[in-house]
Design a protein around this motif. Structure first.
Motif, short mmCIF file in Angstrom:
data_model
loop_
_atom_site.label_atom_id
_atom_site.label_comp_id
_atom_site.label_asym_id
_atom_site.label_seq_id
_atom_site.Cartn_x
_atom_site.Cartn_y
_atom_site.Cartn_z
N LEU A 1 0.83 -1.21 0.00
CA LEU A 1 0.00 0.00 0.00
C LEU A 1 0.87 1.26 0.00
O LEU A 1 0.56 2.24 -0.69
N LYS A 2 1.93 1.24 0.79
CA LYS A 2 2.81 2.40 0.85
C LYS A 2 3.49 2.64 -0.50
O LYS A 2 3.53 3.78 -1.00
N ALA A 3 3.98 1.57 -1.12
CA ALA A 3 4.68 1.71 -2.40
C ALA A 3 3.77 2.21 -3.51
O ALA A 3 4.19 3.02 -4.35
N LEU A 4 2.51 1.76 -3.52
CA LEU A 4 1.61 2.05 -4.64
C LEU A 4 0.64 3.20 -4.38
O LEU A 4 0.17 3.83 -5.33
N LEU A 5 0.33 3.47 -3.10
CA LEU A 5 -0.72 4.45 -2.81
C LEU A 5 -0.27 5.63 -1.96
O LEU A 5 -0.80 6.74 -2.12
N ALA A 6 0.66 5.43 -1.02
CA ALA A 6 0.98 6.51 -0.08
C ALA A 6 2.41 6.42 0.41
O ALA A 6 2.66 6.06 1.57
N PRO A 7 3.39 6.73 -0.43
CA PRO A 7 4.80 6.64 -0.01
C PRO A 7 5.15 7.50 1.19
O PRO A 7 6.13 7.22 1.89
N GLU B 1 -10.25 6.28 -0.75
CA GLU B 1 -10.14 6.90 -2.07
C GLU B 1 -9.71 5.89 -3.13
O GLU B 1 -10.19 5.92 -4.27
N ALA B 2 -8.83 4.97 -2.75
CA ALA B 2 -8.39 3.95 -3.69
C ALA B 2 -9.56 3.06 -4.12
O ALA B 2 -9.65 2.66 -5.29
N GLN B 3 -10.45 2.78 -3.18
CA GLN B 3 -11.59 1.91 -3.49
C GLN B 3 -12.53 2.52 -4.54
O GLN B 3 -13.30 1.81 -5.18
N GLN B 4 -12.42 3.80 -4.78
CA GLN B 4 -13.31 4.49 -5.74
C GLN B 4 -12.82 4.36 -7.19
O GLN B 4 -13.53 4.76 -8.11
N THR B 5 -11.63 3.80 -7.40
CA THR B 5 -11.09 3.68 -8.76
C THR B 5 -10.75 2.24 -9.08
O THR B 5 -10.41 1.46 -8.17
N PRO B 6 -10.83 1.84 -10.36
CA PRO B 6 -10.50 0.45 -10.73
C PRO B 6 -9.07 0.06 -10.35
O PRO B 6 -8.83 -1.04 -9.84
N GLU B 7 -8.10 0.97 -10.59
CA GLU B 7 -6.71 0.64 -10.27
C GLU B 7 -6.50 0.57 -8.75
O GLU B 7 -5.72 -0.24 -8.25
N GLY B 8 -7.22 1.41 -8.01
CA GLY B 8 -7.13 1.37 -6.55
C GLY B 8 -7.67 0.07 -5.99
O GLY B 8 -7.09 -0.53 -5.07
N ARG B 9 -8.79 -0.39 -6.53
CA ARG B 9 -9.37 -1.66 -6.07
C ARG B 9 -8.43 -2.82 -6.37
O ARG B 9 -8.28 -3.74 -5.55
N ALA B 10 -7.78 -2.77 -7.53
CA ALA B 10 -6.82 -3.82 -7.88
C ALA B 10 -5.65 -3.83 -6.89
O ALA B 10 -5.17 -4.90 -6.48
N ARG B 11 -5.20 -2.66 -6.49
CA ARG B 11 -4.04 -2.56 -5.59
C ARG B 11 -4.38 -2.98 -4.16
O ARG B 11 -3.54 -3.54 -3.46
N ILE B 12 -5.60 -2.73 -3.75
CA ILE B 12 -6.04 -3.23 -2.44
C ILE B 12 -6.01 -4.75 -2.45
O ILE B 12 -5.53 -5.39 -1.50
N ALA B 13 -6.52 -5.35 -3.52
CA ALA B 13 -6.52 -6.82 -3.62
C ALA B 13 -5.10 -7.37 -3.67
O ALA B 13 -4.80 -8.43 -3.09
#
Length: 473
Positions: A181-187, A214-226
């Motif tokens: 999560l840190k690497a992809l969403l919030a360094p 906020e990530a859950q609201q976008t397709p790429e964010g949902r993929a990164r959560i998974a």
């Protein structure tokens, strides 16, 4: 010493033993005195503190003692629980401690083991040696139970660990998902050295929650959560409190991802997810590390259905999974301190996969604190070292940490007793465990099941000689 009733153990002497046959259970305490009475029967109780250390303990021996002692880290406070009162009525003696004050900032399972051994000493002096002593416990109680199965086969005959962690493994399993999560969403946000509580903790909690929402609201964010859940080997459906969604169909990508999102929200760094913060504070230095980790390989080791969902989500988002894995692998790493690895290397503080007595290990599938994937790591380590015949594992399909029913506990205990008495394991298949649980407590749910685990657990750690001596190299 505070003794609820006076115990006339002086009648229980070697002179009496001379006239007894073996089957008369010479280890039974004298039962001619008066007993404390409760709804579940009559018993003798000892309640006091261990000399020097001051840890509170409690021992109860029922009038109809069957010769088996159950010893639990958390028995002091749980003595009047429905489960323990029922066990007392069934004829089991029970003993154990209260967790030490200040444990959150000075956690040490090795010290807790010392306390439990002291309780066994006190029991044997007061009541004689039990026919069987079973160490059991949940959460931290499970952690010390695993260690005692490995290092104290001289003091216990069997062990039952429920949702028990190996602390360094757990710390790094928690690190992996947060690192993704840190690497992809919030360094810019921290994932280590977070205070147990206070305004700074609250600020970090809110910041991470905002990022994930906020990530859950976008397709790429949902993929990164998974992807984070899958690489971290966290359960897609698991956490504290009540489950926010139904247990998802793992073949339904959207349903599975939504469950991952809600589970992740509950497991982000916060005052409520203190488990790994407590581990970080225990040793002199930082135990978490991901130096040398290949996160592409870690992804490959994950749950097969989780991986399928991740690939589908990345395809839907039009983002390349390979690119994100490369971003993660090239992100700045976290290095463990040699002092921390040396501290955790000591016997009782970590586990090495060598149970020397019959050992039953159990987990709830929805445990977001002590991740079920760790059981797979221990199973494989035990097999590698040749101790598999002594180990059995079982899983219960339920959200939460240590959310076992009375019937499920009783089935585990009865299974262990049968193993000790016969020298052979009875069936631990889910259908047989459920049948036994309902037989022993008809009002309990019984949800043992065949659990689909990860391909390979990512974070098995055995101390090396360099770790033992505190070598930086």
């Amino acid at each position: 010493m505070k003794i609820i009733i006076y115990i006339l153990l002086l009648f229980f002497t070697p002179l009496v033993l001379l006239g007894q046959e073996k089957e008369q259970n010479w280890h039974m305490p004298d039962l001619s005195t008066d007993f404390e009475t409760c709804a579940e029967g009559t018993f003798i109780e000892l309640e006091d503190s261990i000399p020097i250390r001051g840890t509170l303990y409690r021992i109860r021996v029922p009038e109809n003692w069957n010769g088996t002692l159950l010893n639990d880290l958390d028995y002091y406070k749980s003595a009047n629980s429905p489960r323990n009162l029922k066990l007392l009525k069934m004829g089991y003696a029970l003993s154990g401690t209260k967790r030490r004050p200040g444990r959150m900032k000075a956690y040490d399972p090795a010290h807790e083991i010392h306390d439990l051994i002291s309780v066994l000493d006190i029991f044997e002096v007061s009541f004689g040696k039990p026919a069987y002593t079973i160490q059991l416990g949940c959460s931290g109680g499970g952690t010390v139970t695993i260690a005692m199965a490995e290092i104290h086969p001289d003091r216990i005959d069997g062990a039952i660990a429920l949702c028990g962690a190996t602390s360094p493994w757990m710390a790094n399993t928690h690190l992996d998902a947060m690192f993704v999560l840190k690497a992809l969403l919030a360094p810019e946000l921290p994932i280590v050295d977070i205070p147990l509580r206070g305004k700074e903790t609250e600020r970090i909690t809110l910041a991470w929650k905002k990022v994930v929402e906020e990530a859950q609201q976008t397709p790429e964010g949902r993929a990164r959560i998974a992807l984070a859940i899958t690489i971290g080997q966290w359960p897609a459906w698991g956490g504290k409190g009540n489950a926010p969604v139904q247990n998802p169909d793992p073949n339904n990508t959207e349903e599975l991802q939504l469950s991952m999102y809600y589970s992740l929200l509950g497991l982000l760094p916060s005052r409520g997810t203190f488990g790994t913060n407590m581990i970080e504070l225990a040793a002199p230095g930082q135990i978490k590390s991901n130096t040398g980790v290949d996160y592409a390989a870690f992804f490959d080791n994950g749950d097969e259905l989780y991986k399928n969902a991740v690939k589908q989500l990345y395809k839907n988002a039009g983002v390349k999974l390979k690119d994100d894995l490369n971003t993660i692998n090239t992100s700045p790493r976290i290095k463990a301190d040699a002092s921390a690895k040396q501290w955790w290397s000591k016997p009782g503080r970590t586990h090495i996969g060598e149970p020397k007595i019959p050992f039953l290990r159990m987990s709830t599938s929805g445990d977001g604190l002590v991740y079920p994937a760790m059981v797979k790591g221990y199973e494989d380590l035990v097999a590698e070292k040749g101790y598999s015949e002594l180990l059995r594992t079982a899983y219960v399909k339920r959200w939460g940490h240590c959310t076992f029913t009375t019937g499920e506990w009783l089935a585990a205990i009865e299974t262990m007793v049968k193993r000790l008495e016969s020298g052979k394991w009875p069936s631990t298949a889910p259908k047989d465990m459920n049948k036994l649980a309902k037989k022993l407590d008809k009002n309990s749910k019984a949800e043992y099941f065949n659990y689909r685990t990860v391909k390979k657990y990512n974070r098995t750690w055995l101390p090396s000689i360099n770790d033992f001596v505190g070598d930086e190299n």
